[in-house]
Design an enzyme around this catalytic site. Structure first.
Site, PDB file in Angstrom:
ATOM      1  N   ASP A 165       0.841  -1.198   0.000  1.00  0.00           N
ATOM      2  CA  ASP A 165       0.000   0.000   0.000  1.00  0.00           C
ATOM      3  C   ASP A 165       0.870   1.239   0.000  1.00  0.00           C
ATOM      4  O   ASP A 165       1.978   1.203   0.543  1.00  0.00           O
ATOM      5  CB  ASP A 165      -0.812   0.072   1.312  1.00  0.00           C
ATOM      6  CG  ASP A 165      -2.195  -0.524   1.191  1.00  0.00           C
ATOM      7  OD1 ASP A 165      -2.658  -0.706   0.058  1.00  0.00           O
ATOM      8  OD2 ASP A 165      -2.785  -0.799   2.232  1.00  0.00           O
ATOM      9  N   TYR A 203       2.019   4.722   1.678  1.00  0.00           N
ATOM     10  CA  TYR A 203       1.968   5.241   3.051  1.00  0.00           C
ATOM     11  C   TYR A 203       0.708   6.088   3.209  1.00  0.00           C
ATOM     12  O   TYR A 203       0.290   6.773   2.289  1.00  0.00           O
ATOM     13  CB  TYR A 203       3.191   6.102   3.352  1.00  0.00           C
ATOM     14  CG  TYR A 203       4.508   5.357   3.342  1.00  0.00           C
ATOM     15  CD1 TYR A 203       4.743   4.304   4.226  1.00  0.00           C
ATOM     16  CD2 TYR A 203       5.528   5.724   2.466  1.00  0.00           C
ATOM     17  CE1 TYR A 203       5.960   3.631   4.229  1.00  0.00           C
ATOM     18  CE2 TYR A 203       6.751   5.056   2.465  1.00  0.00           C
ATOM     19  CZ  TYR A 203       6.957   4.008   3.352  1.00  0.00           C
ATOM     20  OH  TYR A 203       8.161   3.350   3.342  1.00  0.00           O
ATOM     21  N   PHE A 222       7.771   2.074  -0.741  1.00  0.00           N
ATOM     22  CA  PHE A 222       8.769   2.262   0.316  1.00  0.00           C
ATOM     23  C   PHE A 222       9.397   3.654   0.320  1.00  0.00           C
ATOM     24  O   PHE A 222      10.134   4.001   1.237  1.00  0.00           O
ATOM     25  CB  PHE A 222       9.878   1.197   0.255  1.00  0.00           C
ATOM     26  CG  PHE A 222       9.398  -0.199   0.533  1.00  0.00           C
ATOM     27  CD1 PHE A 222       9.057  -0.583   1.815  1.00  0.00           C
ATOM     28  CD2 PHE A 222       9.269  -1.115  -0.494  1.00  0.00           C
ATOM     29  CE1 PHE A 222       8.595  -1.873   2.072  1.00  0.00           C
ATOM     30  CE2 PHE A 222       8.808  -2.407  -0.251  1.00  0.00           C
ATOM     31  CZ  PHE A 222       8.470  -2.790   1.045  1.00  0.00           C
ATOM     32  N   HIS A 231       9.604  -9.478   5.219  1.00  0.00           N
ATOM     33  CA  HIS A 231       9.385  -8.051   4.972  1.00  0.00           C
ATOM     34  C   HIS A 231      10.322  -7.216   5.857  1.00  0.00           C
ATOM     35  O   HIS A 231      10.683  -7.638   6.955  1.00  0.00           O
ATOM     36  CB  HIS A 231       7.913  -7.726   5.291  1.00  0.00           C
ATOM     37  CG  HIS A 231       7.454  -6.399   4.791  1.00  0.00           C
ATOM     38  ND1 HIS A 231       7.653  -5.228   5.495  1.00  0.00           N
ATOM     39  CD2 HIS A 231       6.792  -6.053   3.665  1.00  0.00           C
ATOM     40  CE1 HIS A 231       7.132  -4.221   4.823  1.00  0.00           C
ATOM     41  NE2 HIS A 231       6.610  -4.699   3.691  1.00  0.00           N
TER      42      HIS A 231
END
Length: 222
Positions: free
Chosen positions: A65, A67, A78, A188
């Site tokens: 997703d 942020y 990221f 992750h």
């Protein structure tokens, strides 16, 4: 329906634009931007494609997703805009880069467009999100579009590096042809899972070694 996206990706994904799911997705996203605060800014929704044309892709990093905090999302997974405090997952990515590549200090600038311009496609699974509500735009069609993009890369390209961090990305990339591409998998980079194998995965040096072996310019990860 006119889609404003980088021309090579517009052509590659042409079959998607007239499908019913994409029409419904477009209406949903337009409505949400009119009604409230959505991230990233509308002009940045397709930033991953716009910054890294199809023919220039060398590495693919799959996120989940955007942020959902103020000023963070810039359309690249990221990544945050310059000057924004680094989110925890990005801090851990930079820690791994620092140890993997033997850097004296980790990078401090969270704007990863410098990677995208070198051929790193920073693609989220879902391209929009409600302010403060993680995962709020999942299940409305973005996943179908981004899966089509990954399928296109798998089919049209040779010797790409796919970095699949966490179970969500690994499911997304399960069909990638391992005989044509290098697929790197690990937990992750979030603080909840980074210590279970993200740290020490050496994905960045392994990616550059593979690119070099296939006569491609390695990525400057700093």
């Amino acid at each position: 329906m006119e889609v404003r996206i980088e021309p090579s990706w517009k052509e590659a994904l042409a079959a998607e634009w007239d499908k019913p799911y994409f029409s419904a997705l477009t209406e949903f996203v337009r409505d949400r931007y009119l009604r409230g605060t959505i991230y990233p800014p509308a002009s940045k929704i397709f930033a991953a494609f716009d910054t890294t044309p199809l023919s220039e892709v060398k590495v693919v990093i799959l996120g989940q997703d955007p942020y959902h905090g103020p000023g963070q999302a810039n359309g690249l997974c990221f990544s945050v805009a310059g000057g924004i405090k680094l989110p925890p997952s990005l801090i851990n990515i930079f820690k791994e880069i620092s140890t993997d590549l033997g850097l004296a200090t980790p990078p401090t600038d969270g704007d990863l467009s410098r990677w995208a311009r070198q051929g790193v496609l920073l693609l989220n699974d879902t391209l929009t999100v409600e302010a403060g509500q993680a995962g709020s735009h999942q299940g409305h069609g973005w996943e179908q579009l981004t899966e089509a993009a990954v399928e296109c890369l798998n089919r049209r390209c040779q010797n790409l590096v796919f970095m699949l961090w966490g179970s969500h990305a690994q499911k997304k990339g399960a069909f990638i042809d391992r005989s044509r591409h290098l697929v790197l998998e690990s937990p992750h980079p979030s603080p909840l899972s980074a210590h279970r194998g993200f740290f020490g995965n050496h994905h960045f040096s392994r990616a550059n070694q593979y690119l070099t072996e296939h006569n491609k310019t390695p990525i400057d990860w700093r």
